[in-house]
Design a protein around this motif. Sequence first.
Motif: not given
Length: 99
Positions: A56-64, A66-70
């Motif tokens: 869950g943490i990994l998925e939320r980190s990846r999504r964040w 991606s949303e912020h251009g990293f």
Amino acid sequence: MGIVVSIREAEERIAELLQRVRDGEHVVVTEDGKPIANLVSATSSAESAEARSGSGILERSRRWMSEHGFDQAFPYVAPDFDAPLPETLEFDELHASGR
């Protein structure tokens, strides 16, 4: 915010305390003034456990990211990142150099 009750008080008021938990409150049960149990909603506990899980943490980190251009978590790591530090290195030297 929750409430704190002694174990005796919890035994006497369990129905009321469970209703408060259903309403979203957190109840801390103490014995000799020390917390021994937390009463929280089973639904919120299950959601919290899922939220704390590694995937869950990994998925939320990846999504964040991606949303912020990293594109990557660590876009650049210096080649000498894991090189040992000199034995004479002191904090003042690091501070003075602006690192």
